[in-house]
Motif scaffolding. Structure first.
Motif, PDB file in Angstrom:
ATOM      1  N   THR A 132       0.685  -1.175   0.002  1.00 30.49           N
ATOM      2  CA  THR A 132       0.028   0.038   0.133  1.00 30.49           C
ATOM      3  C   THR A 132       1.034   1.368   0.063  1.00 30.49           C
ATOM      4  O   THR A 132       2.060   0.989   0.128  1.00 30.49           O
ATOM      5  N   ALA A 133       0.095   2.517  -0.107  1.00 27.35           N
ATOM      6  CA  ALA A 133       0.632   3.608  -0.253  1.00 27.35           C
ATOM      7  C   ALA A 133       1.915   3.903   0.756  1.00 27.35           C
ATOM      8  O   ALA A 133       3.023   4.730   0.759  1.00 27.35           O
ATOM      9  N   GLU A 134       1.705   3.301   2.071  1.00 29.92           N
ATOM     10  CA  GLU A 134       2.478   3.628   3.189  1.00 29.92           C
ATOM     11  C   GLU A 134       3.909   3.012   3.066  1.00 29.92           C
ATOM     12  O   GLU A 134       4.848   3.739   3.711  1.00 29.92           O
ATOM     13  N   MET A 135       3.915   2.190   2.111  1.00 33.91           N
ATOM     14  CA  MET A 135       5.315   1.411   1.892  1.00 33.91           C
ATOM     15  C   MET A 135       6.246   1.962   0.917  1.00 33.91           C
ATOM     16  O   MET A 135       7.391   1.672   0.591  1.00 33.91           O
ATOM     17  N   PHE A 136       5.612   3.060   0.165  1.00 34.89           N
ATOM     18  CA  PHE A 136       6.509   3.694  -0.982  1.00 34.89           C
ATOM     19  C   PHE A 136       6.950   4.983  -0.405  1.00 34.89           C
ATOM     20  O   PHE A 136       6.155   5.993   0.055  1.00 34.89           O
ATOM     21  N   THR A 137       8.155   5.569  -0.770  1.00 35.16           N
ATOM     22  CA  THR A 137       8.565   6.957  -0.922  1.00 35.16           C
ATOM     23  C   THR A 137       8.144   7.786  -1.892  1.00 35.16           C
ATOM     24  O   THR A 137       7.720   8.889  -1.803  1.00 35.16           O
ATOM     25  N   HIS A 138       7.994   7.087  -3.080  1.00 31.08           N
ATOM     26  CA  HIS A 138       7.713   7.814  -4.314  1.00 31.08           C
ATOM     27  C   HIS A 138       6.420   7.164  -5.088  1.00 31.08           C
ATOM     28  O   HIS A 138       6.320   5.964  -5.050  1.00 31.08           O
ATOM     29  N   SER A 139       5.545   7.626  -5.489  1.00 29.25           N
ATOM     30  CA  SER A 139       4.347   7.384  -6.081  1.00 29.25           C
ATOM     31  C   SER A 139       4.579   7.025  -7.600  1.00 29.25           C
ATOM     32  O   SER A 139       5.422   7.676  -8.272  1.00 29.25           O
ATOM     33  N   LYS A 140       3.792   6.374  -8.347  1.00 24.20           N
ATOM     34  CA  LYS A 140       3.903   6.159  -9.610  1.00 24.20           C
ATOM     35  C   LYS A 140       3.608   7.516 -10.226  1.00 24.20           C
ATOM     36  O   LYS A 140       2.773   8.346  -9.752  1.00 24.20           O
ATOM     37  N   PRO A 141       4.328   7.742 -11.491  1.00 22.37           N
ATOM     38  CA  PRO A 141       4.834   6.829 -12.359  1.00 22.37           C
ATOM     39  C   PRO A 141       6.236   6.494 -11.936  1.00 22.37           C
ATOM     40  O   PRO A 141       6.832   5.841 -12.874  1.00 22.37           O
ATOM     41  N   ASP A 142       6.821   6.758 -10.758  1.00 29.73           N
ATOM     42  CA  ASP A 142       8.168   6.079 -10.239  1.00 29.73           C
ATOM     43  C   ASP A 142       7.935   4.653 -10.197  1.00 29.73           C
ATOM     44  O   ASP A 142       6.952   4.355  -9.640  1.00 29.73           O
ATOM     45  N   PRO A 143       8.939   3.728 -10.436  1.00 35.88           N
ATOM     46  CA  PRO A 143       8.753   2.425 -10.619  1.00 35.88           C
ATOM     47  C   PRO A 143       8.832   1.951  -9.016  1.00 35.88           C
ATOM     48  O   PRO A 143       8.966   0.605  -9.211  1.00 35.88           O
ATOM     49  N   GLU A 144       9.289   2.583  -8.255  1.00 37.03           N
ATOM     50  CA  GLU A 144       9.526   2.073  -6.784  1.00 37.03           C
ATOM     51  C   GLU A 144       8.814   0.938  -6.393  1.00 37.03           C
ATOM     52  O   GLU A 144       9.280  -0.103  -5.808  1.00 37.03           O
ATOM     53  N   CYS A 145       7.428   1.159  -6.478  1.00 37.15           N
ATOM     54  CA  CYS A 145       6.440   0.419  -5.859  1.00 37.15           C
ATOM     55  C   CYS A 145       6.528  -1.123  -6.445  1.00 37.15           C
ATOM     56  O   CYS A 145       6.367  -2.023  -5.773  1.00 37.15           O
ATOM     57  N   PHE A 146       6.593  -1.125  -7.819  1.00 37.45           N
ATOM     58  CA  PHE A 146       6.824  -2.469  -8.724  1.00 37.45           C
ATOM     59  C   PHE A 146       7.980  -3.207  -8.380  1.00 37.45           C
ATOM     60  O   PHE A 146       8.162  -4.249  -8.361  1.00 37.45           O
ATOM     61  N   LEU A 147       9.308  -2.065  -8.161  1.00 36.20           N
ATOM     62  CA  LEU A 147      10.368  -2.667  -7.822  1.00 36.20           C
ATOM     63  C   LEU A 147      10.542  -3.490  -6.702  1.00 36.20           C
ATOM     64  O   LEU A 147      11.253  -4.521  -6.236  1.00 36.20           O
ATOM     65  N   LEU A 148       9.689  -2.781  -5.836  1.00 35.77           N
ATOM     66  CA  LEU A 148       9.441  -3.381  -4.299  1.00 35.77           C
ATOM     67  C   LEU A 148       8.695  -4.615  -4.422  1.00 35.77           C
ATOM     68  O   LEU A 148       9.163  -5.668  -3.728  1.00 35.77           O
ATOM     69  N   GLY A 149       7.666  -4.761  -5.502  1.00 38.00           N
ATOM     70  CA  GLY A 149       7.146  -6.149  -5.498  1.00 38.00           C
ATOM     71  C   GLY A 149       8.040  -7.076  -5.951  1.00 38.00           C
ATOM     72  O   GLY A 149       7.994  -8.422  -5.534  1.00 38.00           O
ATOM     73  N   ALA A 150       8.849  -6.896  -6.899  1.00 34.86           N
ATOM     74  CA  ALA A 150       9.994  -7.783  -7.467  1.00 34.86           C
ATOM     75  C   ALA A 150      10.738  -8.210  -6.120  1.00 34.86           C
ATOM     76  O   ALA A 150      11.260  -9.340  -5.922  1.00 34.86           O
ATOM     77  N   THR A 151      11.182  -7.137  -5.123  1.00 28.38           N
ATOM     78  CA  THR A 151      12.232  -7.581  -4.217  1.00 28.38           C
ATOM     79  C   THR A 151      11.731  -8.341  -2.966  1.00 28.38           C
ATOM     80  O   THR A 151      11.999  -9.333  -2.411  1.00 28.38           O
ATOM     81  N   VAL A 152      10.397  -8.142  -2.789  1.00 30.55           N
ATOM     82  CA  VAL A 152       9.609  -8.913  -1.588  1.00 30.55           C
ATOM     83  C   VAL A 152       9.485 -10.571  -2.254  1.00 30.55           C
ATOM     84  O   VAL A 152       9.409 -11.387  -1.423  1.00 30.55           O
ATOM     85  N   PHE A 153       9.547 -10.542  -3.398  1.00 24.31           N
ATOM     86  CA  PHE A 153       9.417 -12.102  -4.038  1.00 24.31           C
ATOM     87  C   PHE A 153      10.788 -12.584  -4.194  1.00 24.31           C
ATOM     88  O   PHE A 153      10.858 -13.570  -4.887  1.00 24.31           O
ATOM     89  N   ASP A 154      11.962 -11.849  -4.083  1.00 28.61           N
ATOM     90  CA  ASP A 154      13.057 -12.344  -4.517  1.00 28.61           C
ATOM     91  C   ASP A 154      13.351 -12.846  -5.813  1.00 28.61           C
ATOM     92  O   ASP A 154      13.963 -13.659  -6.239  1.00 28.61           O
ATOM     93  N   THR A 155      12.791 -11.846  -6.727  1.00 24.77           N
ATOM     94  CA  THR A 155      12.514 -12.027  -8.344  1.00 24.77           C
ATOM     95  C   THR A 155      13.544 -10.904  -8.761  1.00 24.77           C
ATOM     96  O   THR A 155      13.872  -9.903  -8.312  1.00 24.77           O
ATOM     97  N   VAL A 156      13.322 -10.937 -10.065  1.00 28.32           N
ATOM     98  CA  VAL A 156      13.853  -9.848 -10.944  1.00 28.32           C
ATOM     99  C   VAL A 156      12.741  -9.343 -12.043  1.00 28.32           C
ATOM    100  O   VAL A 156      11.845 -10.109 -12.186  1.00 28.32           O
ATOM    101  N   PRO A 157      13.074  -8.081 -12.203  1.00 19.64           N
ATOM    102  CA  PRO A 157      12.052  -7.231 -13.039  1.00 19.64           C
ATOM    103  C   PRO A 157      11.391  -7.986 -14.459  1.00 19.64           C
ATOM    104  O   PRO A 157      10.351  -8.063 -14.665  1.00 19.64           O
ATOM    105  N   GLU A 158      12.513  -8.732 -15.231  1.00 20.69           N
ATOM    106  CA  GLU A 158      12.043  -9.591 -16.204  1.00 20.69           C
ATOM    107  C   GLU A 158      11.173 -10.618 -16.127  1.00 20.69           C
ATOM    108  O   GLU A 158      10.641 -11.204 -17.018  1.00 20.69           O
ATOM    109  N   ASN A 159      10.977 -11.120 -14.694  1.00 21.34           N
ATOM    110  CA  ASN A 159      10.177 -12.019 -14.456  1.00 21.34           C
ATOM    111  C   ASN A 159       8.880 -11.527 -13.871  1.00 21.34           C
ATOM    112  O   ASN A 159       7.802 -12.542 -13.522  1.00 21.34           O
ATOM    113  N   CYS A 160       8.512 -10.326 -13.969  1.00 20.91           N
ATOM    114  CA  CYS A 160       7.380  -9.679 -13.231  1.00 20.91           C
ATOM    115  C   CYS A 160       6.433  -9.416 -14.465  1.00 20.91           C
ATOM    116  O   CYS A 160       6.899  -8.501 -15.331  1.00 20.91           O
ATOM    117  N   VAL A 161       5.222  -9.474 -14.139  1.00 21.46           N
ATOM    118  CA  VAL A 161       4.175  -9.009 -15.231  1.00 21.46           C
ATOM    119  C   VAL A 161       3.409  -7.776 -14.160  1.00 21.46           C
ATOM    120  O   VAL A 161       2.771  -8.093 -13.203  1.00 21.46           O
TER     121      VAL A 161
END
Length: 216
Positions: A132-161
């Motif tokens: 949720t919003a409380e977990m991000f420093t920057h809002s979309k269109p900054d990619p931070e939120c989706f990069l965090l999604g990759a991080t929490v699953f220990d995966t890489v952007p190319e494996n994310c949809v």
């Protein structure tokens, strides 16, 4: 795709998992008429922005107005209808059966999402994480939120949809280096076609195999 890492599906919430955007447009268009009559279709203008972002961009220095809008928005969200986008429940189930990691990545705050959980207590069990919003420093269109999604699953952007409906969200997914699938629920297919790897109207007929075939 990196075969040593998990596949992750990252879903925006409003207009992607739940059909709420038309309701928000009513609320924010009313705020636009009251405070920014010079900006037509104010509800469309602020799509994909957090409340903090909206206040900073359009209500800076207007503390009393911000307070009034926040109170009205909290009341509005308590009475909103939270209906699933067609086909999304079955699609989430299929992703889970195929070992895909699932996160909701939303600009909504925890207070709003608590209303959602009351209406749909099963939602938390349908996904692995809700960011949720409380977990991000920057809002979309900054990619931070989706990069965090990759991080929490220990995966890489190319494996994310990324599944998104707003211009800011689509841009964030692209900037994160992920496969982006647009939902033509808020904006038309014509408006978002050049911002996504593929566009779907909803999740009816969509499948894990179709998603995998679209991945970069």
């Amino acid at each position: 795709m990196n075969s040593t890492k998990s596949i992750a599906a990252l879903f925006d919430f409003d207009g992607v998992v739940m059909d709420t955007e038309t309701q928000y447009s009513i609320f924010w268009n009313e705020q636009g008429r009251k405070y920014h009559p010079e900006l037509p279709e104010f509800g469309r203008l602020i799509k994909g922005q957090t409340l903090t972002q909206i206040y900073a961009n359009y209500f800076a220095g207007m503390e009393e107005v911000q307070h009034e809008i926040t109170e009205d928005l909290n009341k509005f969200e308590k009475n909103m209808l939270y209906n699933y986008i067609p086909g999304v429940e079955a699609f989430l189930k299929e992703l889970r059966e195929n070992g895909v990691k699932i996160a909701i990545v939303t600009s909504s705050n925890e207070m709003k999402m608590s209303n959602v959980y009351k209406a749909h207590p099963e939602l938390k069990q349908s996904v692995d994480r809700i960011l949720t919003a409380e977990m991000f420093t920057h809002s979309k269109p900054d990619p931070e939120c989706f990069l965090l999604g990759a991080t929490v699953f220990d995966t890489v952007p190319e494996n994310c949809v990324v599944f998104e409906d707003s211009f800011h969200g689509l841009e964030a997914g692209n900037r994160a280096g992920m496969t982006v699938i647009g939902l033509a629920t808020t904006n038309s297919e014509e408006q978002i076609r050049d911002k996504a790897n593929a566009v779907i109207q909803d999740f009816n007929g969509f499948s894990f195999e179709k998603m995998k075939n679209m991945m970069r």
